[in-house]
Design a protein around this motif. Structure first.
Motif, short mmCIF file in Angstrom:
data_model
loop_
_atom_site.label_atom_id
_atom_site.label_comp_id
_atom_site.label_asym_id
_atom_site.label_seq_id
_atom_site.Cartn_x
_atom_site.Cartn_y
_atom_site.Cartn_z
N PHE A 148 0.84 -1.21 0.00
CA PHE A 148 0.00 0.00 0.00
C PHE A 148 0.87 1.25 0.00
CE2 PHE A 148 -2.29 3.31 2.43
CZ PHE A 148 -3.44 3.44 1.66
N TRP A 149 2.05 1.14 0.60
CA TRP A 149 2.96 2.28 0.70
C TRP A 149 4.04 2.26 -0.39
CZ3 TRP A 149 2.49 0.44 6.24
CH2 TRP A 149 1.52 1.20 6.93
N VAL A 306 -9.23 -0.09 4.56
CA VAL A 306 -8.39 0.94 3.96
C VAL A 306 -9.11 1.59 2.79
CG1 VAL A 306 -6.23 1.37 2.72
CG2 VAL A 306 -6.24 -0.14 4.71
N ILE A 307 -9.78 0.78 1.97
CA ILE A 307 -10.52 1.29 0.82
C ILE A 307 -11.62 2.25 1.26
CG2 ILE A 307 -12.13 0.63 -1.02
CD1 ILE A 307 -10.46 -1.92 -1.35
N TYR A 309 -11.70 4.25 3.82
CA TYR A 309 -11.13 5.56 4.16
C TYR A 309 -10.59 6.27 2.92
CZ TYR A 309 -11.42 4.06 9.04
OH TYR A 309 -11.87 3.64 10.25
N ARG A 310 -9.97 5.52 2.04
CA ARG A 310 -9.39 6.14 0.85
C ARG A 310 -10.48 6.70 -0.06
NH1 ARG A 310 -5.41 2.38 -2.40
NH2 ARG A 310 -7.40 1.39 -2.94
N ASN A 311 -11.55 5.96 -0.24
CA ASN A 311 -12.65 6.44 -1.07
C ASN A 311 -13.34 7.66 -0.47
OD1 ASN A 311 -12.13 4.36 -2.80
ND2 ASN A 311 -13.88 3.10 -2.21
N ASP A 313 -11.76 10.01 1.01
CA ASP A 313 -10.74 11.07 1.06
C ASP A 313 -10.25 11.31 2.49
OD1 ASP A 313 -10.79 11.45 -1.65
OD2 ASP A 313 -12.18 13.14 -1.59
N ALA A 315 -7.29 10.16 3.91
CA ALA A 315 -5.98 9.52 3.74
C ALA A 315 -5.27 9.22 5.06
CB ALA A 315 -5.11 10.38 2.84
N ALA A 318 -6.65 6.11 6.45
CA ALA A 318 -6.28 4.97 5.63
C ALA A 318 -4.88 4.48 5.99
CB ALA A 318 -6.34 5.34 4.14
N HIS A 319 -3.96 5.42 6.18
CA HIS A 319 -2.59 5.04 6.56
C HIS A 319 -2.55 4.45 7.97
CE1 HIS A 319 -0.45 6.55 3.04
NE2 HIS A 319 -1.21 7.64 3.07
N ASN A 322 -3.92 0.92 7.83
CA ASN A 322 -2.93 0.01 7.26
C ASN A 322 -1.85 -0.33 8.27
OD1 ASN A 322 -2.74 -1.23 4.60
ND2 ASN A 322 -0.67 -0.37 4.54
#
Length: 542
Positions: A148-149, A306-307, A309-311, A313, A315, A318-319, A322
């Motif tokens: 992911f990173w 994670v998806i 949080y990423r969707n 916005d 971030a 999401a990190h 993870n």
């Protein structure tokens, strides 16, 4: 004299324990019996936190993506409800048995004592292999999480680095391992509240990335592949909960199992409700089953959390999510090393592994079991170098879920046989050091569903979801059952004897722990905030 189901060391120790019990109250100075070269250095805090969070790893955080794709929102949620009811039942069987017989390999030795040696042989070696597979799967999970990173680091390098980390955690004294697990479990336990609250906000439209979602995915397509899709979810749900039975192993190194084990069993509802039920529900109200980036799909193979949080916005979340997944998979890999080494030690105690595995060093570390478990587990992880992470996860989770179902079934069956032997020999349930209020319904519930799901997985191995039937697919998905049958039949040919232990002849005092009521090896006066925190935990876990 030692019996067939009990090694000489246990027999001699329990003859001494029985003599102490019969010799008057002046000799009852401490708890005794079920002693090995392992050291009883762990307390209630360690066992409770290990039971609460140690098995929360790749199966939940990453495998939920595969389950969401195959089963849909309703499929994954109902899958965790059913699997949760099973492990809840199994945990109560473990609780009653682990207080009575806190032995190194726990359910393997219980199976030898109350079912038959052949079944114990098959269970012990199958479970040892399952622990090795779990180490490999969690290391593969580390690679998926770290991708992911960055993709700049070769897969083999990540595998090697974190294989070494798992080795370091396990080769320390048991208290070092336990403290690491307590810290990891505390992080996971605290983070799940962040997940629940933040996902509700995201689903309600409070995040910047999109509007309200609510139960949109439930309404549009609750089951993505119908009933067969729901059945396909079950192996991943079982895999996600595998390792929950490790509290039975840890009881052998706990100072006061009579106090610690019931507390750990009492905490099971927290893990089931917060992590599995609420966690899976949060996924279904934030992530579409059709999202291409879900683990096992065509995209980035990310965790559904994670998806989400990423969707939206978000971030930073999401990190952070993870990072928690990363901690979780390393933690679960570590406890699998612990479980594998204790399983081989217990097998040696009942004469089913080389006698060298019976011994531990002065710090209580069973080196022979540790070395073999960590070497094989780490070695298997390198399958990920030439195959996709999701593909390897599918192989390993199918293998592990079937081993787990066999293990859970034997735990429930051992509990049923133990209670039957207790009754046949004229003993009262009131004599048990701890009794589960769920007896006998939970034990039978767990056993029946284990049998049903083994049959279900046979069906899925022949007619897999979205694939044509083939011998290759069948053996890839069901080889663990075939292996168990071969090992069992081989053990039957070697050990011979009756198919069942004669319950009227089982020595119920061999291998057991005798408790002195006025002894509390963990009693420390608590003051201030720790006093009230302890009371709050007691309310939640009892």
């Amino acid at each position: 004299m030692a019996t067939a189901d009990t090694p000489p060391s246990f027999e001699e120790g329990n003859e001494k324990a029985t003599q102490l019990q019969a010799g008057g109250d002046d000799l009852h100075v401490e708890d005794h019996g079920a002693d090995t070269e392992l050291h009883r250095l762990l307390g209630t805090r360690h066992l409770t936190m290990i039971a609460l969070g140690s098995s929360i790893g790749m199966g939940l955080w990453l495998g939920s993506g595969t389950s969401l794709t195959n089963g849909g929102p309703a499929g994954i949620f109902l899958g965790y409800v059913l699997a949760g009811s099973m492990i809840w039942s199994v945990s109560h069987s473990i609780g009653e048995m682990a207080v009575m017989y806190p032995l190194p390999s726990a359910f393997v030795q219980w199976t030898s004592k109350f079912v038959c040696p052949s079944a114990a042989f098959a269970l012990g070696w199958a479970y040892w292999l399952s622990y090795c597979i779990t180490i490999a799967n969690e290391l593969q999970g580390v690679v998926t999480v770290l991708s992911f990173w960055t993709d700049a680091v070769p897969t083999a390098a990540w595998l090697t680095i974190f294989w070494v980390v798992i080795i370091v955690v396990n080769v320390g004294v048991v208290t070092f391992f336990a403290e690491i697990e307590v810290i990891c479990s505390s992080i996971k336990f605290g983070w799940i509240f962040v997940v629940i609250i933040s996902c509700i906000v995201v689903s309600a439209g409070g995040a910047p990335g999109h509007g309200a979602i609510g139960f949109r995915y439930w309404n549009s397509e609750p089951f993505t592949n119908g009933f067969k899709g729901f059945l396909t979810v079950m192996p991943t749900c079982i895999f996600a909960m595998s390792g929950s039975e490790n509290s039975g192993l840890v009881a052998a190194e706990t100072g006061n199992p009579k106090k610690s084990v019931p507390r750990a069993v009492g905490s099971i509802w927290l893990r089931l409700s917060l992590f599995y039920l609420m966690g899976s529900l949060m996924v279904t109200i934030c992530v579409s089953p059709e999202d291409p980036d879900l683990f096992g799909a065509s995209g980035t193979n990310a965790s559904p959390f994670v998806i989400a949080y990423r969707n939206a916005d978000l971030a930073p979340l999401a990190h952070m999510m993870n990072a928690v997944i990363f901690i979780s998979v390393v933690s679960t890999g570590s406890i699998s090393g612990y479980g594998g080494s204790r399983t081989t030690m217990g097998l040696a105690h009942i004469g089913m592994a080389p006698k060298q595995f019976m011994h531990a060093d002065k710090a209580g570390r069973p080196w022979y079991g540790l070395i073999c478990t960590l070497l094989l587990g780490g070695g298997l992880s390198y399958l990920n170098v030439s195959n996709s992470g999701a593909e390897v996860f599918g192989w390993f989770s199918n293998l592990t879920s079937l081993f787990t179902l066999f293990g859970w079934g034997m735990i429930c069956l051992s509990h049923i046989r133990f209670r039957y032997a207790w009754k046949v020999q004229g003993r009262s349930p009131e004599e048990l050091p701890w009794r589960s209020w769920t007896w006998p319904y939970a034990a039978w519930w767990g056993l029946i569903w284990c049998i049903v799901l083994i049959i279900v997985e046979f069906y899925l191995a022949i007619w897999p979801l979205g694939e044509p039937s083939s011998a290759e697919t069948f053996f890839a998905n069901y080889v663990s059952v075939i292996a168990i049958l071969i090992i069992y039949l081989g053990a039957r040919a070697y050990y011979r004897g009756p198919w069942w232990q004669d319950v009227s002849k089982i020595n119920l005092d061999s291998g057991r722990r005798f408790y002195v009521d006025h002894v509390d090896t963990e009693s420390n006066p608590r003051k201030g905030i720790t006093k009230y925190a302890h009371k709050a935990i007691g309310i939640l876990t009892n």
